[in-house]
Scaffold this motif. Structure first.
Motif, PDB file in Angstrom:
ATOM      1  N   GLY A  10       0.812  -1.197   0.194  1.00 25.61           N
ATOM      2  CA  GLY A  10       0.110   0.133   0.179  1.00 25.61           C
ATOM      3  C   GLY A  10       0.770   1.305  -0.021  1.00 25.61           C
ATOM      4  N   LEU A  11       2.010   1.222  -0.388  1.00 19.45           N
ATOM      5  CA  LEU A  11       2.660   2.330  -0.225  1.00 19.45           C
ATOM      6  C   LEU A  11       3.423   2.924  -1.792  1.00 19.45           C
ATOM      7  CD1 LEU A  11       5.329   1.249   2.561  1.00 19.45           C
ATOM      8  CD2 LEU A  11       3.725   3.487   2.443  1.00 19.45           C
ATOM      9  N   LEU A  33      11.937   3.974   1.944  1.00 20.82           N
ATOM     10  CA  LEU A  33      10.579   4.437   1.468  1.00 20.82           C
ATOM     11  C   LEU A  33      10.844   4.326  -0.292  1.00 20.82           C
ATOM     12  CD1 LEU A  33       9.676   7.143   3.865  1.00 20.82           C
ATOM     13  CD2 LEU A  33       8.652   4.707   3.897  1.00 20.82           C
ATOM     14  N   ALA A  34      12.042   4.591  -0.695  1.00 20.61           N
ATOM     15  CA  ALA A  34      11.994   4.569  -2.230  1.00 20.61           C
ATOM     16  C   ALA A  34      11.946   3.079  -2.753  1.00 20.61           C
ATOM     17  CB  ALA A  34      13.491   5.112  -2.421  1.00 20.61           C
ATOM     18  N   GLU A  35      12.515   2.405  -2.072  1.00 21.31           N
ATOM     19  CA  GLU A  35      12.335   0.757  -2.361  1.00 21.31           C
ATOM     20  C   GLU A  35      11.001   0.513  -2.601  1.00 21.31           C
ATOM     21  OE1 GLU A  35      16.524  -0.902  -0.395  1.00 21.31           O
ATOM     22  OE2 GLU A  35      14.415  -1.577   0.547  1.00 21.31           O
ATOM     23  N   GLU A  36       9.955   0.957  -1.609  1.00 20.43           N
ATOM     24  CA  GLU A  36       8.644   0.562  -1.712  1.00 20.43           C
ATOM     25  C   GLU A  36       7.894   1.442  -2.848  1.00 20.43           C
ATOM     26  OE1 GLU A  36       7.153  -1.484   0.637  1.00 20.43           O
ATOM     27  OE2 GLU A  36       8.472  -2.007   2.122  1.00 20.43           O
ATOM     28  N   GLY A 146      -8.742  10.272   4.959  1.00 21.81           N
ATOM     29  CA  GLY A 146      -8.860   8.852   5.171  1.00 21.81           C
ATOM     30  C   GLY A 146      -7.568   8.115   5.675  1.00 21.81           C
ATOM     31  N   TRP A 147      -6.704   8.706   5.121  1.00 25.67           N
ATOM     32  CA  TRP A 147      -5.322   7.814   5.135  1.00 25.67           C
ATOM     33  C   TRP A 147      -4.231   8.803   5.435  1.00 25.67           C
ATOM     34  CZ3 TRP A 147      -0.267   6.883   3.753  1.00 25.67           C
ATOM     35  CH2 TRP A 147       0.184   5.331   3.959  1.00 25.67           C
ATOM     36  N   GLY A 148      -3.304   8.516   6.314  1.00 23.42           N
ATOM     37  CA  GLY A 148      -2.036   9.356   6.886  1.00 23.42           C
ATOM     38  C   GLY A 148      -1.277   8.533   7.704  1.00 23.42           C
ATOM     39  N   ALA A 255       4.555   2.804   8.007  1.00 21.49           N
ATOM     40  CA  ALA A 255       3.915   3.595   6.802  1.00 21.49           C
ATOM     41  C   ALA A 255       3.004   2.764   6.102  1.00 21.49           C
ATOM     42  CB  ALA A 255       4.910   4.051   6.026  1.00 21.49           C
ATOM     43  N   SER A 256       3.199   1.456   6.124  1.00 21.89           N
ATOM     44  CA  SER A 256       2.451   0.630   5.107  1.00 21.89           C
ATOM     45  C   SER A 256       1.162   0.220   5.644  1.00 21.89           C
ATOM     46  CB  SER A 256       3.408  -0.697   5.117  1.00 21.89           C
ATOM     47  OG  SER A 256       3.142  -1.654   6.140  1.00 21.89           O
ATOM     48  N   ASP A 257       0.335  -0.246   4.897  1.00 20.49           N
ATOM     49  CA  ASP A 257      -1.038  -1.042   5.409  1.00 20.49           C
ATOM     50  C   ASP A 257      -0.740  -2.098   6.369  1.00 20.49           C
ATOM     51  OD1 ASP A 257      -2.463   1.059   4.081  1.00 20.49           O
ATOM     52  OD2 ASP A 257      -2.603  -0.298   2.339  1.00 20.49           O
ATOM     53  N   ASP A 258       0.285  -2.712   6.408  1.00 23.22           N
ATOM     54  CA  ASP A 258       0.562  -3.838   7.477  1.00 23.22           C
ATOM     55  C   ASP A 258       0.413  -3.355   8.722  1.00 23.22           C
ATOM     56  OD1 ASP A 258       1.078  -5.685   5.357  1.00 23.22           O
ATOM     57  OD2 ASP A 258       3.371  -5.744   5.546  1.00 23.22           O
TER      58      ASP A 258
END
Ligand SMILES: NC(=O)c1ccc[n+]([C@@H]2O[C@H](COP(=O)([O-])OP(=O)(O)OC[C@H]3O[C@@H](n4cnc5c(N)ncnc54)[C@H](O)[C@@H]3O)[C@@H](O)[C@H]2O)c1
Length: 276
Positions: A10-11, A33-36, A146-148, A255-258
């Motif tokens: 989700g990133l 973060l760049a890798e994602e 709704g997301w942050g 930061a991820s949805d996990d």
């Protein structure tokens, strides 16, 4: 037989603003973060530091833009957040990583009388007020979607006060409690707020600490700064230092949805040094 698609966390395509991005840990966070697939706004008080970080990210398939920012200045925080939002049309993730341990000539504690007021104020201004100011500026852009994610870099010292750096320890404990308070405020906006507490990372900050330890305490005299750092690493249960990516990967996880149901936490990444 084709391999299954990579697990999506989700990133990809999100936009992150990282402060202190020119420094050791800031760069590690940026790489992870760049890798994602996260686009990066790389902010630092050092223009050349921010630019070098952006240049390093060119190898990734994302856009990375440098910004010069002193986090202790409210209007600079507002201007950079506006500029990022204009450039990327979004601001999804804020990583408050910029931090100091006092002015260039700071004194270690032990005794406490050696800590001067300026070092206390400099440390609190960057480590605490800076986090507050950037959160305040960023939330204007983050709410309503709704997301942050807000991720604040605290320290092991914020969980277990260190006698040589009481001013820094107190500032990092303040970051943890601020993280909890803000997490509660913005939870129903879908915004999570967490802290990461690094242990021992061989960065410019630690080199500065090791030099001061050697100047002040006879048991460190005759050692290199790296040997002094290694002595501290050896005292931890796992006996290994943290890489900047060790911190970056935890930031990417938060930061991820996990990590969507994790908020208000302060996660130690310190080889088991603190266990409460
Ligand atoms: N190195 C460690 O062992 C360690 C351990 C625990 C926590 N931390 C924390 O991790 C964070 C990063 O530290 P690091 O080890 O990478 O140090 P570093 O000195 O390598 O990086 C800090 C960066 O922050 C920038 N900065 C300083 N003041 C600023 C300001 N007013 N506005 C914007 N940027 C500013 C510096 O220019 C530098 O690039 C800090 O918050 C630090 O307290 C570090």
């Amino acid at each position: 037989m084709s391999s299954p698609p990579a697990r999506e966390r989700g990133l990809k395509g999100k936009v992150a603003l990282i402060t202190g991005a020119g420094g050791g840990i800031g760069r590690g966070i940026a790489r992870c973060l760049a890798e994602e697939g996260v686009h990066l706004a790389l902010a630092d008080i050092s223009k050349s530091g921010a630019e070098a970080a952006a240049e390093e990210m060119e190898k990734f398939d994302i856009s990375a833009v440098p910004y010069t920012l002193d986090v202790t200045d409210k209007s600079q925080c507002e201007d950079v957040v506006d500029a990022v939002n204009k450039k990327f049309s979004s601001l999804d993730i804020v990583v408050n990583n910029a931090g100091v341990i006092g002015g260039a000539d700071f004194k270690l504690g032990m005794p406490l009388s050696d800590i001067n007021e300026d070092d206390w104020d400099d440390t609190y201004n960057v480590n605490v007020k800076g986090v507050f100011l950037l959160c305040q500026a960023s939330l204007e852009k983050m709410k309503g979607k709704g997301w942050g994610r807000i991720i604040n870099i605290s320290s092991r010292a914020g969980r277990d006060g260190r006698e040589t750096i009481p001013h820094y320890s107190a500032s990092k404990a303040a970051v943890i409690i601020f993280t909890q308070a803000l997490a509660r405020e913005v939870a129903r906006e879908g915004i999570t707020v967490n802290a990461v507490c690094p242990g021992l990372i061989w960065s410019a900050m630690w080199k500065q600490i090791a030099e001061k330890l050697r100047e002040k305490f006879p048991n460190f005299q005759g050692k290199t700064t790296r040997e002094i750092f290694d002595d501290f690493v050896e005292q931890t249960p796992l006996g290994v230092e943290q890489s900047t990516e060790d911190i970056g990967r935890v930031v990417a996880f938060l930061a991820s949805d996990d990590a969507k149901t994790i908020t208000g936490q302060a996660i130690l990444v310190d080889s088991g040094a603190v266990m409460h």
